[in-house]
Design a protein around this motif. Sequence first.
Motif, PDB file in Angstrom:
ATOM      1  N   VAL A 172     -50.635  36.409  67.292  1.00  0.00           N
ATOM      2  CA  VAL A 172     -51.592  36.790  66.247  1.00  0.00           C
ATOM      3  C   VAL A 172     -52.928  37.085  66.925  1.00  0.00           C
ATOM      4  O   VAL A 172     -53.417  36.299  67.732  1.00  0.00           O
ATOM      5  CB  VAL A 172     -51.800  35.681  65.195  1.00  0.00           C
ATOM      6  CG1 VAL A 172     -52.749  36.170  64.094  1.00  0.00           C
ATOM      7  CG2 VAL A 172     -50.485  35.254  64.582  1.00  0.00           C
ATOM      8  N   LEU A 173     -53.498  38.225  66.575  1.00  0.00           N
ATOM      9  CA  LEU A 173     -54.776  38.652  67.168  1.00  0.00           C
ATOM     10  C   LEU A 173     -55.689  39.177  66.075  1.00  0.00           C
ATOM     11  O   LEU A 173     -55.249  39.941  65.210  1.00  0.00           O
ATOM     12  CB  LEU A 173     -54.526  39.728  68.226  1.00  0.00           C
ATOM     13  CG  LEU A 173     -55.717  40.368  68.942  1.00  0.00           C
ATOM     14  CD1 LEU A 173     -55.299  40.804  70.348  1.00  0.00           C
ATOM     15  CD2 LEU A 173     -56.243  41.592  68.173  1.00  0.00           C
ATOM     16  N   CYS A 174     -56.951  38.769  66.133  1.00  0.00           N
ATOM     17  CA  CYS A 174     -57.972  39.281  65.212  1.00  0.00           C
ATOM     18  C   CYS A 174     -59.234  39.534  66.018  1.00  0.00           C
ATOM     19  O   CYS A 174     -59.816  38.598  66.577  1.00  0.00           O
ATOM     20  CB  CYS A 174     -58.237  38.280  64.086  1.00  0.00           C
ATOM     21  SG  CYS A 174     -59.521  38.802  62.919  1.00  0.00           S
ATOM     22  N   GLY A 175     -59.645  40.787  66.126  1.00  0.00           N
ATOM     23  CA  GLY A 175     -60.812  41.137  66.929  1.00  0.00           C
ATOM     24  C   GLY A 175     -61.655  42.200  66.260  1.00  0.00           C
ATOM     25  O   GLY A 175     -61.132  43.149  65.668  1.00  0.00           O
ATOM     26  N   THR A 181     -64.976  45.970  60.374  1.00  0.00           N
ATOM     27  CA  THR A 181     -63.684  46.510  60.793  1.00  0.00           C
ATOM     28  C   THR A 181     -63.093  45.635  61.890  1.00  0.00           C
ATOM     29  O   THR A 181     -63.730  45.418  62.920  1.00  0.00           O
ATOM     30  CB  THR A 181     -63.817  47.950  61.312  1.00  0.00           C
ATOM     31  OG1 THR A 181     -64.441  48.758  60.310  1.00  0.00           O
ATOM     32  CG2 THR A 181     -62.455  48.533  61.641  1.00  0.00           C
ATOM     33  N   TYR A 182     -61.890  45.128  61.640  1.00  0.00           N
ATOM     34  CA  TYR A 182     -61.230  44.247  62.602  1.00  0.00           C
ATOM     35  C   TYR A 182     -59.843  44.788  62.936  1.00  0.00           C
ATOM     36  O   TYR A 182     -59.179  45.392  62.098  1.00  0.00           O
ATOM     37  CB  TYR A 182     -61.085  42.832  62.017  1.00  0.00           C
ATOM     38  CG  TYR A 182     -62.385  42.067  61.948  1.00  0.00           C
ATOM     39  CD1 TYR A 182     -62.704  41.102  62.909  1.00  0.00           C
ATOM     40  CD2 TYR A 182     -63.299  42.301  60.938  1.00  0.00           C
ATOM     41  CE1 TYR A 182     -63.891  40.394  62.851  1.00  0.00           C
ATOM     42  CE2 TYR A 182     -64.498  41.609  60.869  1.00  0.00           C
ATOM     43  CZ  TYR A 182     -64.785  40.655  61.831  1.00  0.00           C
ATOM     44  OH  TYR A 182     -65.981  39.960  61.767  1.00  0.00           O
ATOM     45  N   ARG A 183     -59.456  44.551  64.160  1.00  0.00           N
ATOM     46  CA  ARG A 183     -58.107  44.917  64.586  1.00  0.00           C
ATOM     47  C   ARG A 183     -57.221  43.679  64.447  1.00  0.00           C
ATOM     48  O   ARG A 183     -57.568  42.600  64.929  1.00  0.00           O
ATOM     49  CB  ARG A 183     -58.094  45.403  66.029  1.00  0.00           C
ATOM     50  CG  ARG A 183     -56.731  45.898  66.496  1.00  0.00           C
ATOM     51  CD  ARG A 183     -56.835  46.561  67.851  1.00  0.00           C
ATOM     52  NE  ARG A 183     -55.576  47.074  68.336  1.00  0.00           N
ATOM     53  CZ  ARG A 183     -55.049  48.244  68.010  1.00  0.00           C
ATOM     54  NH1 ARG A 183     -55.698  49.019  67.163  1.00  0.00           N
ATOM     55  NH2 ARG A 183     -53.902  48.647  68.500  1.00  0.00           N
ATOM     56  N   ILE A 184     -56.077  43.849  63.808  1.00  0.00           N
ATOM     57  CA  ILE A 184     -55.174  42.738  63.551  1.00  0.00           C
ATOM     58  C   ILE A 184     -53.795  43.076  64.100  1.00  0.00           C
ATOM     59  O   ILE A 184     -53.267  44.160  63.850  1.00  0.00           O
ATOM     60  CB  ILE A 184     -55.082  42.443  62.037  1.00  0.00           C
ATOM     61  CG1 ILE A 184     -56.440  41.964  61.510  1.00  0.00           C
ATOM     62  CG2 ILE A 184     -54.005  41.408  61.741  1.00  0.00           C
ATOM     63  CD1 ILE A 184     -56.503  41.857  60.009  1.00  0.00           C
ATOM     64  N   GLN A 194     -47.021  35.034  57.129  1.00  0.00           N
ATOM     65  CA  GLN A 194     -47.674  33.965  57.880  1.00  0.00           C
ATOM     66  C   GLN A 194     -48.914  34.482  58.597  1.00  0.00           C
ATOM     67  O   GLN A 194     -49.985  33.877  58.533  1.00  0.00           O
ATOM     68  CB  GLN A 194     -46.700  33.367  58.896  1.00  0.00           C
ATOM     69  CG  GLN A 194     -45.593  32.535  58.289  1.00  0.00           C
ATOM     70  CD  GLN A 194     -44.571  32.098  59.331  1.00  0.00           C
ATOM     71  OE1 GLN A 194     -44.198  32.852  60.225  1.00  0.00           O
ATOM     72  NE2 GLN A 194     -44.119  30.856  59.204  1.00  0.00           N
ATOM     73  N   GLY A 195     -48.771  35.617  59.262  1.00  0.00           N
ATOM     74  CA  GLY A 195     -49.898  36.176  59.994  1.00  0.00           C
ATOM     75  C   GLY A 195     -51.044  36.583  59.082  1.00  0.00           C
ATOM     76  O   GLY A 195     -52.216  36.334  59.389  1.00  0.00           O
TER      77      GLY A 195
END
Length: 210
Positions: A172-175, A181-184, A194-195
């Motif tokens: 799982v990545l959140c940046g 605006t976020y990249r998921i 779940q993510g």
Amino acid sequence: MRNGGKRLGPRGSRRKVRKWKLKPLLFAHKVDGSGVVRMYSQETVTVIGTLETNKRGTGFEVFGPGVDGVKSGLRENPGLFPASPRKHMTSIDYDVNLLGTVPRKLVVRLRKNLKLIQKVPTFNRKIGGYALKFEDPHVRLPSKKNFILLASQPKANSGESSAADSSLKTVVLCGKMAKSTYRICIHPPVTLVQGFGIILSAFYKKALVS
């Protein structure tokens, strides 16, 4: 979500950039006056899961589709109405962090007692604060909501091995890419529900977590 437009090419010429048409997959809605966030499928507009917080706002639970078997009375009266009890999918716990002088710390446990590992940010003297290193070039901005969760996976031909014989992969990545605006990114063994629940917990306003 859309991406497209034009950019400068060699010698200042303008060339077209491929336009990407991205179809939204999910959306969420917070139930007024409660600590419940419902997750919906954009295609079918049906509830695919819920995120519920505790009274302190530091702990979250992710459930699949269905109804609460206790509150609805379904457990005592299974034939009362055509519905199925929901299943617990994930537990998310944040450490109390009122001042916000240190990075957020969270613990995520999936079903089957699988615990995800949070990648720890390091102190960056240039910015005078903590920063998380992303391999993804699209993530450019620091944010308290940025995080990376890892899961251990056995090395090839090692079978069922210990943590020392395992490698870690991002699940799982959140940046943050730009303002609002976020990249998921979500990868197995974490499911989409779940993510999405984990991501929503990062954006949920928490009184005891800065």
